[in-house]
Structures are given as C-alpha cells and as structure tokens.
Design a protein around this motif. Sequence first.
Motif, mmCIF file in Angstrom:
data_model
loop_
_atom_site.group_PDB
_atom_site.id
_atom_site.type_symbol
_atom_site.label_atom_id
_atom_site.label_comp_id
_atom_site.label_asym_id
_atom_site.label_seq_id
_atom_site.Cartn_x
_atom_site.Cartn_y
_atom_site.Cartn_z
ATOM 1 N N LEU A 234 0.866 -1.172 0.000
ATOM 2 C CA LEU A 234 0.000 0.000 0.000
ATOM 3 C C LEU A 234 0.902 1.221 0.000
ATOM 4 O O LEU A 234 1.399 1.654 1.045
ATOM 5 N N GLY A 235 1.142 1.752 -1.191
ATOM 6 C CA GLY A 235 2.101 2.846 -1.312
ATOM 7 C C GLY A 235 3.490 2.358 -0.962
ATOM 8 O O GLY A 235 3.986 1.379 -1.533
ATOM 9 N N LYS A 236 4.117 3.033 -0.001
ATOM 10 C CA LYS A 236 5.452 2.627 0.425
ATOM 11 C C LYS A 236 5.415 1.583 1.542
ATOM 12 O O LYS A 236 6.458 1.076 1.959
ATOM 13 N N HIS A 237 4.211 1.263 2.021
ATOM 14 C CA HIS A 237 4.087 0.321 3.128
ATOM 15 C C HIS A 237 3.758 -1.081 2.629
ATOM 16 O O HIS A 237 3.242 -1.267 1.519
ATOM 17 N N GLU A 238 4.055 -2.059 3.454
ATOM 18 C CA GLU A 238 3.722 -3.452 3.184
ATOM 19 C C GLU A 238 2.896 -3.970 4.356
ATOM 20 O O GLU A 238 3.426 -4.622 5.254
ATOM 21 N N PRO A 239 1.586 -3.690 4.361
ATOM 22 C CA PRO A 239 0.739 -4.039 5.512
ATOM 23 C C PRO A 239 0.765 -5.512 5.875
ATOM 24 O O PRO A 239 0.770 -5.865 7.060
ATOM 25 N N PHE A 240 0.779 -6.387 4.888
ATOM 26 C CA PHE A 240 0.738 -7.816 5.198
ATOM 27 C C PHE A 240 2.040 -8.278 5.836
ATOM 28 O O PHE A 240 2.037 -9.082 6.771
ATOM 29 N N ARG A 241 3.173 -7.775 5.348
ATOM 30 C CA ARG A 241 4.455 -8.136 5.955
ATOM 31 C C ARG A 241 4.516 -7.644 7.398
ATOM 32 O O ARG A 241 5.033 -8.327 8.280
ATOM 33 N N GLU A 242 3.970 -6.445 7.647
ATOM 34 C CA GLU A 242 3.944 -5.918 9.011
ATOM 35 C C GLU A 242 3.068 -6.789 9.913
ATOM 36 O O GLU A 242 3.384 -7.016 11.083
ATOM 37 N N LEU A 243 1.955 -7.279 9.353
ATOM 38 C CA LEU A 243 1.089 -8.180 10.104
ATOM 39 C C LEU A 243 1.821 -9.472 10.455
ATOM 40 O O LEU A 243 1.767 -9.952 11.595
#
Length: 321
Positions: A234-243
Amino acid sequence: MTTWQGWRHFATTPPPQPPVPGEPARSNEERLAYHSAFVTVRTPAIDTLTTSVRTLMILGGHQQTTARPSLIVTGPATAGKTTALLHVGRACHLAHIQRDPPPATGVHAQVPVAYVLVPPAASPKALATEFARYLGVPVTTRMTQAQITDAVCHTYNRAGVRLVLIDEIHRLNPRTTTGAETADLLKDLTERIRATFVYAGIDVTSTALFSGVRGAQLAGRASLVECGAFPARLGKHEPFRELISGVEAALDLRAHRAGTLARHASYLHQRTAGRIGSLTRLIRQAAILSILDGTERITKTSLEAIRLDHLAETNDTTRGR
C-alpha cells in the motif's frame, strides 16, 4: 460467551501473553496451550473500531428520543471481524469495572456488555429469546414475542447494559417475511434499550440488509468499519508483511529465527489471500507441530505441509505447483 456468566469469564480472564525475555521457559504443555489460544494482534480495524465505539457511546449516552447511532463491522470470512468485536467488548467491560468496581456480595452488579449471536434463519421470537438467554430472563413457551421483548428491554436497562454486540448479522434476510420482521425487532430494540449497538457480519453491504426501506434506515444510522484482507503493498508500506512480523514476534518457539516468516510474505499472502484469520491459523498450526516434532521452528516446508481452511485453499494459487 452468549450468556452473562460466560462473557464475564471471558472478559476478566487475562488474555494469553507472549514470552517475556528473562523469564523461565514455559513447558511444552503451556506453549501448546498458548499457541492454541494465542494473542490478539492489533490491526487498523481494531483501532478504528475501538475509537468509534468509544465515541458513539459518548454521543448516544444521553440520547432519549431516537435510536442511538450504531456500527457495522463488515468484511469477508476469516478477516478478523469477530476478533475485533470481542476485543472491543472486553476493553469496554474492563474499563467499566475499573471505573465502577462490582458491589459487595448480595447486590446485583451492572452488566456493561451483551454479546448475542443471530440464530440461523432467525425469527423475531428466536432472536428475542437469544437476548433473554444472555441475562437469564425467564422465557416460557406461552410467552409472545412482545412479552419476551418487553422483559428483555426492561432487564437490559435495569442491568445497565451500555454496549450490545450482535454477531452473524448477515444471517438476517429482510427480503423474506421472517427476516423483515426480525429486522424490525432489532430496530425496536435499538430504540428501547439504552445502549450502543455494534453488528458484525460477512460482507454486509452486499446483502439485503442495506436494501429497501429497512436497509435505508439501517444505513442512515450505522457507520461501517471494514475488516478486509491485508494488501501486500500500500504505497510505500507493506501491511501484510507488518502483520506477519507482529504474529511472528508473539511465537514461543525455542529455535525459530525472527524474520523467517516475513521473508516469505509473498508466499503467505498467496496462501491466505491476505486474511488475518487464515494467516494466524496457519502459523499457529505450524508452531504447534514444531513443538510436537521437536524442531521448534517454522519453515516454508513446514507451512506447505499444512492444509488450511477451504476458503484459503480455494484462493491459493501456489497449491499443486
């Protein structure tokens, strides 16, 4: 948890805690039980729901003339809707007893939270009976729906219920006569019980709940909180990896290397379609198996050996390669 005694036990029992550095190692049995129950991983949906519920409870706290504003938690299956609902309910319960400790023995304590499941193909009387069962309101076969509803509203208000959580709301179909009558009962309850109502269901916005006159009334009073699948990027973020990192940090395995699962984020996203429920189930199963077989670590090979829920397996594009 669909009775007051069961809910109170759930809300006041300390949730599982991840291992603390420096503390004695837990036994295999303790670690198996821990990975079975596991921690609740904070998600943006949980944070949004927590803030929204607190705000709406204040907003509707002194409202007398119309139904209080409500919330609907929606999203696909295994996206964490019930987990979010229970987390907020527990937080509300604990905040209440901290502010107003239970009275001495012999005096009835207030009941801040109610948790009700919508029965399959629920009739108005069946749903009213579920509300009654939560607080042990006596119901006989001779009682009419109106009599049960009156007893429920009186008892809930007298008990001081301030938050009503209604799960499996997608089971209601207002396009049928029975479903329409049950939806009308819910509207009646929201106007007569002095509480904030929060509903949870699978893809509620795509069901008949938001159609027609009744749907317009619900949509006009309820805000939506989405519990969707986590995107890989999501843009510069990786929400699933953070999860994944959050789940991995909570593991209690003796030989597992931190960061191992995060490196397989792409594979895990394909296998679980980004759904938190499928992800945590997969990792918890792998952790339990690693304790049982003595490897004490999770690898891609051990993950591939586990069969997931049918929904995840159907969406998985990596199987069979």
